[in-house]
Write an enzyme that holds these catalytic residues in place. Structure first.
Site, PDB file in Angstrom:
ATOM      1  N   HIS A   1      -2.673  -0.352  -4.649  1.00 14.82           N
ATOM      2  CA  HIS A   1      -3.485   1.114  -4.295  1.00 14.82           C
ATOM      3  C   HIS A   1      -3.904   1.012  -3.071  1.00 14.82           C
ATOM      4  CE1 HIS A   1      -5.614   4.747  -4.741  1.00 14.82           C
ATOM      5  NE2 HIS A   1      -4.558   5.273  -5.601  1.00 14.82           N
TER       6      HIS A   1
ATOM      7  N   ASP B   1       0.648   4.840 -12.218  1.00 13.44           N
ATOM      8  CA  ASP B   1       1.810   5.046 -12.491  1.00 13.44           C
ATOM      9  C   ASP B   1       2.580   3.937 -13.196  1.00 13.44           C
ATOM     10  OD1 ASP B   1       1.774   6.400  -9.222  1.00 13.44           O
ATOM     11  OD2 ASP B   1       2.368   7.387 -11.110  1.00 13.44           O
TER      12      ASP B   1
HETATM   13  C1  SDX Z   1      -0.220   6.977  -6.515  1.00 10.87           C
HETATM   14  O1  SDX Z   1      -3.801   7.508  -2.846  1.00 10.87           O
HETATM   15  C2  SDX Z   1      -3.824   7.726  -4.066  1.00 10.87           C
HETATM   16  O2  SDX Z   1      -4.950   8.108  -4.405  1.00 10.87           O
HETATM   17  C3  SDX Z   1      -2.627   7.812  -4.782  1.00 10.87           C
HETATM   18  C4  SDX Z   1      -2.456   8.015  -6.374  1.00 10.87           C
HETATM   19  C5  SDX Z   1      -3.159   9.451  -6.597  1.00 10.87           C
HETATM   20  O3  SDX Z   1      -3.500   9.532  -7.764  1.00 10.87           O
HETATM   21  O4  SDX Z   1      -2.915  10.501  -5.869  1.00 10.87           O
HETATM   22  O5  SDX Z   1      -3.450   7.246  -6.910  1.00 10.87           O
HETATM   23  C6  SDX Z   1      -1.303   7.927  -7.013  1.00 10.87           C
HETATM   24  O6  SDX Z   1       0.405   7.281  -5.484  1.00 10.87           O
HETATM   25  C7  SDX Z   1      -0.360   5.488  -6.859  1.00 10.87           C
HETATM   26  C8  SDX Z   1       0.211   4.445  -6.188  1.00 10.87           C
HETATM   27  C9  SDX Z   1       1.677   4.541  -6.475  1.00 10.87           C
HETATM   28  N1  SDX Z   1       2.579   3.691  -5.642  1.00 10.87           N
HETATM   29  C10 SDX Z   1       3.281   2.463  -6.324  1.00 10.87           C
HETATM   30  O7  SDX Z   1       2.789   1.917  -7.352  1.00 10.87           O
HETATM   31  C11 SDX Z   1       4.170   2.075  -5.348  1.00 10.87           C
HETATM   32  C12 SDX Z   1       3.942   0.431  -5.200  1.00 10.87           C
HETATM   33  N2  SDX Z   1       2.757   0.351  -4.424  1.00 10.87           N
HETATM   34  C13 SDX Z   1       2.666   0.155  -2.993  1.00 10.87           C
HETATM   35  O8  SDX Z   1       3.949   0.601  -2.377  1.00 10.87           O
HETATM   36  C14 SDX Z   1       1.541   0.091  -2.257  1.00 10.87           C
HETATM   37  O9  SDX Z   1       0.619  -0.664  -3.112  1.00 10.87           O
HETATM   38  C15 SDX Z   1       0.685   1.340  -1.980  1.00 10.87           C
HETATM   39  C16 SDX Z   1       1.587   2.246  -1.166  1.00 10.87           C
HETATM   40  C17 SDX Z   1       0.448   2.171  -3.155  1.00 10.87           C
HETATM   41  C18 SDX Z   1      -0.314   1.182  -1.219  1.00 10.87           C
HETATM   42  O10 SDX Z   1       0.114   0.430   0.123  1.00 10.87           O
HETATM   43  P1  SDX Z   1      -0.979   0.032   1.110  1.00 10.87           P
HETATM   44  O11 SDX Z   1      -2.362   0.453   0.914  1.00 10.87           O
HETATM   45  O12 SDX Z   1      -0.455   0.534   2.456  1.00 10.87           O
HETATM   46  O13 SDX Z   1      -0.999  -1.304   1.045  1.00 10.87           O
HETATM   47  P2  SDX Z   1       0.237  -2.351   1.829  1.00 10.87           P
HETATM   48  O14 SDX Z   1       1.341  -1.653   1.492  1.00 10.87           O
HETATM   49  O15 SDX Z   1      -0.381  -2.632   3.213  1.00 10.87           O
HETATM   50  O16 SDX Z   1       0.033  -3.559   0.902  1.00 10.87           O
HETATM   51  C19 SDX Z   1      -0.751  -4.708   1.263  1.00 10.87           C
HETATM   52  C20 SDX Z   1      -0.154  -5.834   0.751  1.00 10.87           C
HETATM   53  C21 SDX Z   1       1.107  -6.057   1.589  1.00 10.87           C
HETATM   54  O17 SDX Z   1       1.457  -7.265   1.695  1.00 10.87           O
HETATM   55  P3  SDX Z   1       1.244  -8.101   3.157  1.00 10.87           P
HETATM   56  O18 SDX Z   1       2.041  -7.221   4.257  1.00 10.87           O
HETATM   57  O19 SDX Z   1      -0.445  -8.023   3.257  1.00 10.87           O
HETATM   58  O20 SDX Z   1       1.582  -9.717   2.854  1.00 10.87           O
HETATM   59  O21 SDX Z   1       0.200  -5.892  -0.508  1.00 10.87           O
HETATM   60  C22 SDX Z   1       1.546  -5.722  -0.880  1.00 10.87           C
HETATM   61  C23 SDX Z   1       2.266  -5.292   0.436  1.00 10.87           C
HETATM   62  O22 SDX Z   1       3.421  -5.849   0.904  1.00 10.87           O
HETATM   63  N3  SDX Z   1       2.211  -4.886  -1.763  1.00 10.87           N
HETATM   64  C24 SDX Z   1       2.771  -5.037  -2.601  1.00 10.87           C
HETATM   65  C25 SDX Z   1       2.723  -3.902  -3.489  1.00 10.87           C
HETATM   66  N4  SDX Z   1       1.667  -3.174  -2.952  1.00 10.87           N
HETATM   67  C26 SDX Z   1       1.414  -3.534  -1.904  1.00 10.87           C
HETATM   68  N5  SDX Z   1       3.671  -6.077  -2.879  1.00 10.87           N
HETATM   69  C27 SDX Z   1       4.256  -5.974  -4.077  1.00 10.87           C
HETATM   70  N6  SDX Z   1       4.295  -4.940  -4.860  1.00 10.87           N
HETATM   71  C28 SDX Z   1       3.626  -3.803  -4.586  1.00 10.87           C
HETATM   72  N7  SDX Z   1       3.532  -2.754  -5.483  1.00 10.87           N
END
Ligand code: SDX
Length: 436
Positions: free
Chosen positions: A313, A371
Site C-alpha cells: 500500500h 483487497d
Molecule cells: C487499494 O491509496 C489507497 O488508499 C488505495 C486503497 C483505497 O482504499 O482507496 O487502499 C485501495 O487500492 C489498495 C491497494 C490494492 N492494490 C494491490 O493490492 C495491488 C498490489 N499492490 C501493489 O501494486 C502496490 O503495493 C501498490 C500499488 C498498492 C502501492 O504501490 P507503491 O506505493 O507505488 O509502491 P511500489 O510499487 O513503489 O512498491 C515498493 C516496493 C517495490 O519493490 P522495489 O522496487 O522497492 O524493490 O514494493 C514492491 C515493489 O516492487 N511491491 C510489491 C507489491 N507491492 C509493492 N512486490 C510484490 N507484491 C506486491 N503486491
C-alpha cells in the site's frame, strides 16, 4: 490549517535568491510546506510524479496513519465504526461530519431508501452492452448516464443540489450494480424493496428472482454492510483524487463519480480484489499451499512482473486495519455457510503467514491490504469475481461525494491544473513532405 512557527527556507547553490516557505500544521499527521508561491517567485516547479510527497488539499474527512495502521473517519476509528454502526450511519458521518442521532438517522435512512429506483429508461441503456461486458465497463457507463436524467437539476455550486445528488448516488448505486449483474446473467431486474436494510435490499436485487420470495440471511447482510463500511472512504487515493480533479472543472457530480469508477477499476487500485482472487485461484491450480514457495519466488523476481495482489500500500507500511476486520468477517461468513475449510481462505492465510515472515516483504513493509480478504468473503456470499470492484465502487461512492462536496464548498478551490517537466523536442520547423 495552523501556521507553524517553523519556516522552510529554500536556497540555491547558484546564488539565486532564497525563499522562505510557510509550514502549516494539521490536527494530526504530517505538516505541509506551502509551495503555492514557488513558481511565481522562482520560475521553478516541484517535481513529484505519483504524488509520493504531495498533499493535494486540506481535508477533515478521513485520516490514515500508515505507520500505525490507523484509519479514522471524521476521527472515529474504523474498528469502532465497523462494530457499532451501519453503512448508512457511516454515510451520514462522512457527509455531515457527525454520527446521526436517532431522529437524524431515521430521516437519512428513509431519504436514501426512497431514492433507490432508477429511471425506467436505464434498462434500455443497458441493452446496448454485450451480455459478457465487464460489470465495471457497464457501471462506468450507467453512473455517467445518470447525469442525463438529473443534470438539469444538479448545479454543483448549489449546496441543495449537491445534497440531493449525494442522496441519489448513494441510493442508486446498489440498484445499478445489481442491474449490471442481472444483465450479465440474463435474469430480470429486481426492483428495490423499501422495507429492507441498505445491504439487505442490495442482496435481494442481486440474488432474488420473480419466481419466489427471497429471505435475507442476517449474517451475510451484516457482513456485506461491514464490507461497505470498510470501503467507504480512504483519504486522497487515486480514485478520490480523480473525482476531485474531475469535479474541479465544475462538471456535474454524476460525471465526476463516473470518473472515480473508471479509475477504481485498475488492478493496482480497486481492481486488486478481483486480481487477488484470480491469483489465489491460479496458485490453487498450480497445487495450492505446496506451490506457495514457487509462487513467491516469481513475486520476488522483478522480471516476472508478478505481484502478490492484495499486498502492499502507498500509505500503510503496517497492517491495513481494514484487512484485519475483513479477515474476521471472512471467518464469520465462512463459518455461517459451513465453508470454514474453504481452500482459498486457507491458502490466503498461508500466503499471509509466509509473506509476513519473508525478508522481501518485511524489508518493503508489504502487508495485506483491504483487497486481500475481501474477494474471498464476497465469493463465499455468491458475488461473482468480476463484480468485486463494482461492490467497492458502490461502497466508495459516499467517500467520493463527501470529498467532492468538501472541495466545492471551499471558497478557495480552483480548477486543478498541474504542470510538467518538459523533456521533448525543442521548437523546430515543419519540413516539406519530400524532405522528411
Ligand atoms: C487499494 O491509496 C489507497 O488508499 C488505495 C486503497 C483505497 O482504499 O482507496 O487502499 C485501495 O487500492 C489498495 C491497494 C490494492 N492494490 C494491490 O493490492 C495491488 C498490489 N499492490 C501493489 O501494486 C502496490 O503495493 C501498490 C500499488 C498498492 C502501492 O504501490 P507503491 O506505493 O507505488 O509502491 P511500489 O510499487 O513503489 O512498491 C515498493 C516496493 C517495490 O519493490 P522495489 O522496487 O522497492 O524493490 O514494493 C514492491 C515493489 O516492487 N511491491 C510489491 C507489491 N507491492 C509493492 N512486490 C510484490 N507484491 C506486491 N503486491
Amino acid at each position: 490549517m495552523t501556521p507553524s512557527d517553523v519556516k522552510a527556507t529554500l536556497s540555491f547553490s547558484d546564488g539565486s535568491p532564497s525563499m522562505d516557505l510557510p509550514i502549516y500544521k494539521g490536527t494530526i499527521g504530517p505538516d505541509v510546506i506551502d509551495i503555492r508561491k514557488l513558481y511565481g517567485q522562482t520560475g521553478k516547479f516541484t517535481y513529484d510524479p505519483g504524488f509520493l510527497s504531495t498533499a493535494s488539499c486540506n481535508s477533515t474527512i478521513t485520516y490514515i496513519d500508515g505507520d500505525k495502521g490507523e484509519l479514522l473517519y471524521r476521527g472515529y476509528p474504523i474498528e469502532q465504526l465497523a462494530v457499532n454502526c451501519d453503512y448508512l450511519d457511516t454515510c451520514y458521518l462522512l457527509l455531515y461530519g457527525e454520527l446521526p442521532n436517532t431522529e437524524q438517522r431515521g430521516t437519512f435512512h428513509s431519504r436514501v431508501i426512497n431514492h433507490t429506483m432508477v429511471n425506467e429508461q436505464m434498462q434500455f441503456f443497458l441493452r446496448g452492452f454485450r451480455r459478457d461486458a465487464h460489470p465495471m465497463a457497464v457501471l462506468t457507463g450507467l453512473v455517467g448516464a445518470l447525469s442525463a436524467f438529473y443534470h438539469d437539476s444538479t448545479d454543483i455550486n448549489n449546496p441543495e443540489h449537491r445534497e440531493i445528488a449525494a442522496i441519489r448516488l448513494i441510493a442508486k448505486m446498489p440498484t445499478l450494480v445489481a442491474m449490471a449483474y442481472k444483465y450479465t446473467v440474463g435474469q430480470p431486474y429486481i426492483y428495490p424493496k423499501n422495507d429492507l436494510s441498505y445491504a439487505g435490499n442490495f442482496m435481494r436485487m442481486m440474488f432474488a428472482t420473480p419466481c419466489e420470495e427471497y429471505k435475507v440471511n442476517p449474517v451475510i447482510e451484516r457482513a456485506l454492510d461491514r464490507i461497505f463500511i470498510l470501503h467507504a472512504d480512504h483519504e486522497q487515493n487515486a480514485s478520490t483524487s480523480t473525482v476531485r480533479l474531475c469535479g474541479s472543472s465544475g462538471t456535474n457530480p454524476f460525471a465526476a463519480i463516473a470518473a472515480g469508477v473508471a479509475c477504481l477499476w485498475g488492478p493496482s487500485h480497486g481492481g486488486a480484489n478481483e486480481a487477488c482472487l484470480n491469483m489465489l485461484g491460479d496458485i490453487q491450480k498450480m497445487g495450492g499451499v505446496a506451490k506457495v514457495g514457487e509462487f513467491m519466488s516469481q513475486v520476488k523476481d522483478k522480471n516476472s512482473g508478478v505481484k502478490l495482489m492484495g499486498f502492499g500500500h502507498r500509505v500503510y507500511k503496517n497492517y491495513d486495519p481494514r484487512a484485519k476486520l475483513m479477515r474476521e468477517t471472512c471467518h464469520e461468513v465462512l463459518g455461517e455457510l459451513g465453508l470454514h475449510n474453504d481452500p482459498l481462505f486457507k491458502l490466503a492465510m498461508e500466503l499471509e503467514k509466509i509473506a509476513l515472515e519473508d525478508d522481501y516483504f518485511v524489508a518493503r513493509k508489504l502487508y495485506p491490504n483491504v483487497d486481500f480478504y475481501s474477494g474471498i468473503v464476497q465469493r463465499a456470499i455468491g458475488i461473482p469475481v468480476s463484480l468485486f470492484t463494482a461492490i467497492f465502487a458502490l461502497a466508495r461512492t459516499v467517500g467520493w461525494i463527501a470529498q467532492l462536496n468538501e472541495m466545492i464548498a471551499d471558497p478557495e478551490y480552483k480548477i486543478g491544473r498541474p504542470r510538467q517537466l518538459f523533456v521533448g523536442a525543442e521548437k523546430r520547423d515543419v519540413k516539406p513532405l519530400a524532405e522528411r
